[in-house]
Scaffold this active site. Structure first.
Site, mmCIF file in Angstrom:
data_model
loop_
_atom_site.group_PDB
_atom_site.id
_atom_site.type_symbol
_atom_site.label_atom_id
_atom_site.label_comp_id
_atom_site.label_asym_id
_atom_site.label_seq_id
_atom_site.Cartn_x
_atom_site.Cartn_y
_atom_site.Cartn_z
ATOM 1 N N SER A 96 63.605 182.309 7.123
ATOM 2 C CA SER A 96 62.968 183.520 6.659
ATOM 3 C C SER A 96 64.075 184.434 6.157
ATOM 4 C CB SER A 96 62.191 184.102 7.840
ATOM 5 O OG SER A 96 61.992 185.446 7.675
ATOM 6 N N GLU B 246 60.430 185.330 24.326
ATOM 7 C CA GLU B 246 59.025 185.249 23.946
ATOM 8 C C GLU B 246 58.221 184.476 24.977
ATOM 9 O OE1 GLU B 246 57.681 186.909 21.695
ATOM 10 O OE2 GLU B 246 59.549 187.646 20.829
ATOM 11 N N ARG C 266 64.698 173.289 14.044
ATOM 12 C CA ARG C 266 63.535 173.005 13.204
ATOM 13 C C ARG C 266 63.924 172.161 12.000
ATOM 14 N NH1 ARG C 266 59.836 178.513 13.250
ATOM 15 N NH2 ARG C 266 59.419 178.493 15.495
ATOM 16 N N GLU D 282 57.728 177.003 9.822
ATOM 17 C CA GLU D 282 58.621 177.964 9.184
ATOM 18 C C GLU D 282 60.055 177.607 9.548
ATOM 19 O OE1 GLU D 282 57.898 182.092 10.275
ATOM 20 O OE2 GLU D 282 59.994 182.527 9.833
ATOM 21 N N ARG E 277 57.635 174.198 18.923
ATOM 22 C CA ARG E 277 58.645 174.645 17.947
ATOM 23 C C ARG E 277 59.333 175.942 18.351
ATOM 24 N NH1 ARG E 277 53.731 175.957 16.881
ATOM 25 N NH2 ARG E 277 53.284 177.993 15.982
ATOM 26 N N HIS E 278 59.182 176.367 19.590
ATOM 27 C CA HIS E 278 59.848 177.582 20.066
ATOM 28 C C HIS E 278 60.712 177.305 21.285
ATOM 29 C CE1 HIS E 278 56.506 179.565 17.870
ATOM 30 N NE2 HIS E 278 57.420 180.479 17.635
ATOM 31 N N ARG F 194 65.567 184.763 22.496
ATOM 32 C CA ARG F 194 64.326 185.537 22.399
ATOM 33 C C ARG F 194 63.472 185.293 23.628
ATOM 34 N NH1 ARG F 194 63.116 185.035 15.884
ATOM 35 N NH2 ARG F 194 65.188 185.760 15.332
#
Length: 439
Positions: free
Chosen positions: A365, A223, A413, A362, A229-230, A221
């Site tokens: 999901s 981002e 995570r 999180e 946490r990314h 990703r």
RNA sequence: GCCCUGGUAGUAUAGUCCGGUCUAGUAUAGGCGGCUGUCGCCCGCCCGACCCGGGUUCAAAUCCCGGCCAGGGCGCCA
């Protein structure tokens, strides 16, 4: 410096095998010099291998002159082999040490090292990641990845027993039409392609044939995120199940987490001790909170979130303080979820999507998916996506697509939760973030 | 992309607020020497640093501006 050949030497024991019960036995050990303590007449080497450490003791007046000479040339992080005799010794760590008869030096190390391999002088994460292989010499760091290995083993075994089959879907995809997060473009011969951000569409299609599938693999990703946490490249553990609802796959998820925690606790005692971390094996079923309940709870804490909005990070941090364990968030507004998440039949404003939280993070999901082609096309359009560019995905829905559900879980995570490590970069061997592309 | 904080030996830090005492202190690593039971061994000696550029000032590690880099946070993260 001239190094030695391994020749016919082969390891007979790991450091962890050497104990007082081996007193008098000849052993061959391989590893790296972690520390040298030279007291003059006696010299102690701490030899480190993948299982731990063992002390090598060299007496100046008793040792073979060749061994003595080699021992004097050693430095931290040299890789060496020792052929010697185990001696029971109460004063040695672990109650035994090795008195070498022969020593071979296989690899030397440039001094001074860019960081302290014993970890006593702590280095910043940036420095550590720049010299990551050296950083990974530290036992606590190795422990993290052994925990990850145990967790993966537990997850695979659990899912297999539940009848899920491991699959692999493409990492190279044709278009950025899945919506949401940004994709990395790649040159694919004369065309443009992208790195997959999730196996979502493929795993949904595959339940038409295999009913219960799982995949563990890297996704990408692009981002702009820069948080603890990314990462731009992360390992996702995904499942998809036919003839199932959100509640069904939530049960799979909580049982999986329970089993992983149980197995890691049972198999990684040494690692958890090194990490100074205790895992509390969570009881199932996990608590379930609805979106509305959480909004109400936050309202009491003076945080107002308009209905339908996603929950901002600071609010999640607060929720984590109120609920310091694994819990589900359910009944999310449909508009806050992806196009493929099924709206509830009795109230289409609310979806059958859920998140699994660990404290404020999180972890996973998922949800019941839409299996009606008409509804899926409608939802695509509502989210501003073009059904035309999804035609290969949509064809599966022409061939008897059953009701189905699934989820995706961020492995790193989960490892953070299992180890107590607070930065995702610490639980990934060679992390890739917005600013780091090496080593 | 935005906000905050920081950048001093290989590593980790003190000093920066309030400019001069800094020839920049300490620990650890490294080098040399000594030491026979260490386990963060010990003792002595030595090597080694103010991110880059500009400005203010008699004087800048210290104040100001710009840049670069890093950490954290936010947004974003189907």
């Amino acid at each position: 410096m001239k190094t030695d050949k391994m020749g016919e030497w082969r390891r007979t024991h790991y450091s962890s095998d050497v104990g007082p019960e081996l007193d008098g036995k000849e052993v061959t050990v391989f590893g790296w010099v972690q520390e040298i303590r030279d007291l003059g007449g006696i010299r102690f080497l701490i030899l480190q291998d993948k299982n731990g450490k063992v002390q090598i003791t060299i007496h100046r007046d008793k040792a073979d002159s060749k061994v003595l000479k080699k021992a004097e040339s050693l430095q931290r992080q040299y890789s060496i082999g020792i052929k010697g005799v185990v001696r029971k010794m109460g004063k040695a760590p672990g109650g035994a040490e090795i008195i070498p008869n022969e020593m071979r030096i296989f690899g030397v190390a440039k001094q001074p090292l860019p960081l302290d391999i014993t970890g006593r002088t702590r280095a910043d994460i940036d420095v550590r990641l720049d010299a990551r292989v050296l950083d990974l010499r530290r036992e606590e760091n190795q422990a993290i990845f052994r925990v990850q290995h145990a967790a993966l083993e537990a997850a695979r075994s659990f899912l297999s027993k539940q009848g899920f089959m491991e699959v692999f879907t493409p990492r190279i995809i044709v278009s950025a039409t899945e919506g949401g997060s940004a994709l990395f473009p790649v040159a694919y011969f004369k065309r443009e392609a992208f790195l997959a951000q999730s196996p979502q569409l493929y795993k949904e299609q595959l339940i038409l044939d295999f009913e219960k599938v799982f995949e563990i693999g890297p996704f990408f990703r692009a981002e702009e995120s820069h948080t603890r946490r990314h990462l731009s490249e992360f390992i996702s553990l995904d499942i998809e199940e036919a003839f199932a609802t959100a509640e069904d796959v939530m049960k799979v998820l909580e049982e999986l987490i329970h089993n992983v925690c149980k197995d890691v606790t049972g198999n990684c005692g040494r690692e958890l001790k090194l990490l100074k971390h205790k895992i509390e094996v969570p009881k199932t079923p996990f608590k379930r909170f609805t979106y509305d309940e959480v909004l109400e709870e936050l309202e009491e804490e003076k945080i107002h979130i308009p209905w339908g909005e996603d929950i901002p990070t600071p609010a999640f941090r607060l929720l984590g303080k109120l609920h310091p364990y694994y819990y589900f968030l359910t009944d999310w507004p449909t508009k806050a979820k992806a196009f493929y998440i099924k709206p509830r039949d009795d109230n289409p404003e609310i979806s059958e999507g859920f998140d699994l939280m660990w404290r404020w993070v999180e972890l996973s999901s998922g949800g019941t998916r839409i299996h009606s082609k008409d509804l899926l096309v409608k939802r695509l359009s509502e989210q501003g996506l073009s059904p035309e560019s999804f035609k290969h995905h949509l064809q599966a829905f022409d061939y008897g697509m059953p009701p189905h559900a699934g989820w995706g879980l961020g492995l790193a995570r989960l490892v953070m939760a299992l180890t107590g490590i607070r930065n995702i970069r610490d639980v990934v061997l060679f992390p890739r973030d917005r600013f780091r592309l090496t080593p």
